[in-house]
Write a protein that holds these residues in place. Structure first.
Motif, PDB file in Angstrom:
ATOM      1  N   ASN A 159      -7.322   8.662   6.976  1.00 23.24           N
ATOM      2  CA  ASN A 159      -8.766   8.456   7.064  1.00 23.24           C
ATOM      3  C   ASN A 159      -9.417   8.526   5.688  1.00 23.24           C
ATOM      4  O   ASN A 159     -10.277   7.723   5.356  1.00 23.24           O
TER       5      ASN A 159
ATOM      6  N   ARG B 211       2.417   7.944   7.345  1.00 19.75           N
ATOM      7  CA  ARG B 211       3.640   8.527   7.918  1.00 19.75           C
ATOM      8  C   ARG B 211       4.867   7.992   7.156  1.00 19.75           C
ATOM      9  O   ARG B 211       5.780   8.739   6.831  1.00 19.75           O
TER      10      ARG B 211
ATOM     11  N   ARG C 243      -3.037  11.903   9.658  1.00 23.19           N
ATOM     12  CA  ARG C 243      -4.289  11.284  10.120  1.00 23.19           C
ATOM     13  C   ARG C 243      -5.427  11.546   9.122  1.00 23.19           C
ATOM     14  O   ARG C 243      -6.135  10.634   8.719  1.00 23.19           O
TER      15      ARG C 243
ATOM     16  N   LEU D 215       0.811  -1.215   0.000  1.00 22.39           N
ATOM     17  CA  LEU D 215       0.000   0.000   0.000  1.00 22.39           C
ATOM     18  C   LEU D 215       0.847   1.269   0.000  1.00 22.39           C
ATOM     19  O   LEU D 215       0.592   2.199  -0.760  1.00 22.39           O
ATOM     20  N   TYR D 216       1.877   1.310   0.875  1.00 22.26           N
ATOM     21  CA  TYR D 216       2.640   2.560   0.997  1.00 22.26           C
ATOM     22  C   TYR D 216       3.302   2.936  -0.320  1.00 22.26           C
ATOM     23  O   TYR D 216       3.374   4.104  -0.683  1.00 22.26           O
TER      24      TYR D 216
ATOM     25  N   GLY E 242      -8.350   5.545   3.558  1.00 19.84           N
ATOM     26  CA  GLY E 242      -8.640   4.250   4.178  1.00 19.84           C
ATOM     27  C   GLY E 242      -7.427   3.383   4.461  1.00 19.84           C
ATOM     28  O   GLY E 242      -7.476   2.168   4.315  1.00 19.84           O
ATOM     29  N   VAL E 243      -6.309   4.011   4.848  1.00 15.04           N
ATOM     30  CA  VAL E 243      -5.154   3.220   5.289  1.00 15.04           C
ATOM     31  C   VAL E 243      -4.777   3.671   6.694  1.00 15.04           C
ATOM     32  O   VAL E 243      -5.364   4.588   7.241  1.00 15.04           O
ATOM     33  N   SER E 244      -3.764   3.017   7.240  1.00 12.40           N
ATOM     34  CA  SER E 244      -3.324   3.330   8.595  1.00 12.40           C
ATOM     35  C   SER E 244      -2.444   4.584   8.624  1.00 12.40           C
ATOM     36  O   SER E 244      -1.783   4.905   7.636  1.00 12.40           O
ATOM     37  N   VAL E 245      -2.417   5.300   9.747  1.00 14.25           N
ATOM     38  CA  VAL E 245      -1.527   6.469   9.844  1.00 14.25           C
ATOM     39  C   VAL E 245      -0.071   6.041   9.768  1.00 14.25           C
ATOM     40  O   VAL E 245       0.781   6.824   9.373  1.00 14.25           O
ATOM     41  N   LEU E 246       0.209   4.806  10.145  1.00 13.11           N
ATOM     42  CA  LEU E 246       1.596   4.340  10.066  1.00 13.11           C
ATOM     43  C   LEU E 246       2.037   4.264   8.608  1.00 13.11           C
ATOM     44  O   LEU E 246       3.188   4.498   8.286  1.00 13.11           O
ATOM     45  N   THR E 247       1.081   3.942   7.733  1.00 12.44           N
ATOM     46  CA  THR E 247       1.377   3.892   6.302  1.00 12.44           C
ATOM     47  C   THR E 247       1.580   5.294   5.740  1.00 12.44           C
ATOM     48  O   THR E 247       2.552   5.550   5.031  1.00 12.44           O
TER      49      THR E 247
END
Lengths: 125, 286
Positions: free
Chosen positions: A44, A54, A40, A13-14, A47-52
């Protein structure tokens, strides 16, 4: 800017996200100095994680495409114009390589390909 | 990254159940989803962390602080949503709030009123008359009204319909927009987390199976479907879980590329969190 995440892709994804932001910068959809969304909000929205997100911003920064300022956010880098021009050339070259590969596959000669390029170039103007 | 919670070697046994020395962290600025089947140990873990039950051993730190000596500060910074019937049913929501509010030094009456409004809850309504969804929203309204930095929620969405669940998750995402907030969220409805979680923690039979970034987990695993005639013993070993019928096979794997070499006509798709969870805890795909 469009970000389209493919579920069929083998790419993580990233990487999918990073490549599309880079493309938007190279095409000029994102301009030097533009503020990127917060990690963030961006996470949102797509639809991925904030870790991604970042990780995407960190890598864009390492590669010279973005600059982060503590407390203010991440901006599109003013950039080294040379680097940007090189990347743009590379992008075009990649597309041309693809065209050449296809041409060889279908038995189109170098001359024919050059003629096609000339015609298409004029049509686009 | 600082950690909101650090759990080390937590132990608890009662009846036939036991938490086996579990350790994990809940990082700051992340939503950590805590998943597992019913009875896997999610509630026991959460209750032990919150000291609602007494653990047999292990340590829990909040923002690097031991509970002893920092109890007041830690409790002030945590909002809890647990359906353990800790509300008095015969009171109205406003009356119940009046009992709870003084416990927090940073109680924010304005925020409480605003949250009640957002959730369309009437403070004068009796708690006994609330539906399950309204109860969960009321618990969340309380948890969000004292400037908490960490929300700990045990199955807050179970029993809620999909529309209310989505609304609930949006409120959590809204809470995360400020810097320095964290969430630990347990659920057996894994699809709730597909959209919002950053980190995932899977517990099974009292042990942590994995603790990983959600997107990395989704990137690593694949569903592979193919012809049974191409399946070999060597290839079977590459699957985490595999089901075979007369018509073909379907399984979850981390080695999709290798499997493609054995079974060239196989189809590879991304897995859902539910697929991945079931592959680890021994469930069968239909």
């Amino acid at each position: 800017m469009n970000i389209v995440i493919s579920n069929a892709s083998d790419k993580p994804l990233y990487l999918q996200i990073k490549e599309q932001i880079k493309e938007a910068i190279l095409k000029g959809e994102l301009k030097a100095g533009d503020l990127l969304p917060s990690v963030r909000a961006f996470a949102n929205d797509i639809g991925v994680s904030v870790l991604t997100t970042r990780r995407v911003y960190d890598e864009l920064e390492q590669e010279g495409y973005a600059v982060s300022q503590a407390g203010r956010g991440t901006f599109v880098a003013m950039g080294n114009p040379e680097l940007l021009r090189d990347s743009k050339r590379r992008m075009v070259e990649e597309d041309m390589q693809k065209a050449i590969r296809n041409a060889k596959l279908f038995g189109i000669t170098r001359e024919e390909l050059q003629q096609m390029m000339d015609i298409l170039f004029e049509e686009e103007d | 990254m600082q950690n909101a919670i650090e759990v080390a070697n937590l132990k608890k046994s009662y009846g036939g159940f036991c938490l086996n020395d579990i350790s994990f962290t809940v990082p700051d600025n992340c939503i950590t989803g805590f998943i597992g089947a019913n009875g896997a140990g999610k509630s026991t873990t959460i209750k032990s962390i919150l000291r609602l039950i007494r653990a047999d051993g292990g340590s829990v730190r909040f923002w690097g602080m031991e509970f002893e000596g920092h109890e007041r500060e830690i409790k002030d910074r945590i909002g809890v949503v647990i359906d353990d019937g800790s509300f008095y049913d015969h009171l109205t929501m406003a009356q119940m709030k009046n009992i709870i509010a003084p416990a927090y030094s940073a109680w924010d009456e304005g925020a409480f009123k605003a949250n009640m409004e957002i959730f369309s809850l009437n403070p004068r309504q009796k708690i006994s008359t609330l539906s399950k969804g309204m109860r969960a929203k009321y618990a969340l309204a309380l948890a969000l009204s004292h400037n908490a930095d960490l929300l700990i929620m045990d199955e807050p969405t179970s029993g809620l319909d999909p529309v209310v669940r989505r609304e609930f998750m949006n409120i959590i995402l809204d809470f995360m927009k400020k810097d320095g907030k964290s969430v630990l969220f347990s659920t057996h409805i894994v699809s709730d987390l597909e959209r919002v979680a950053d980190m995932l923690l899977l517990i099974h039979e009292g042990s942590i199976v994995f603790e990983q970034e959600k997107d990395a987990l989704l990137d690593e695993h694949r569903v592979v479907k193919g012809k049974r005639t191409e399946m070999t013993e060597e290839c079977r070993k590459l699957f985490l879980s595999l089901s075979e019928t007369d018509y073909g096979f379907e399984g979850i794997t981390k080695n999709a590329a290798q499997i493609k070499r054995f079974c060239p006509s196989a189809v590879v798709e991304r897995a859902t969190l539910e697929d991945i969870m079931l592959a680890y805890v021994g469930g069968k795909r239909e």
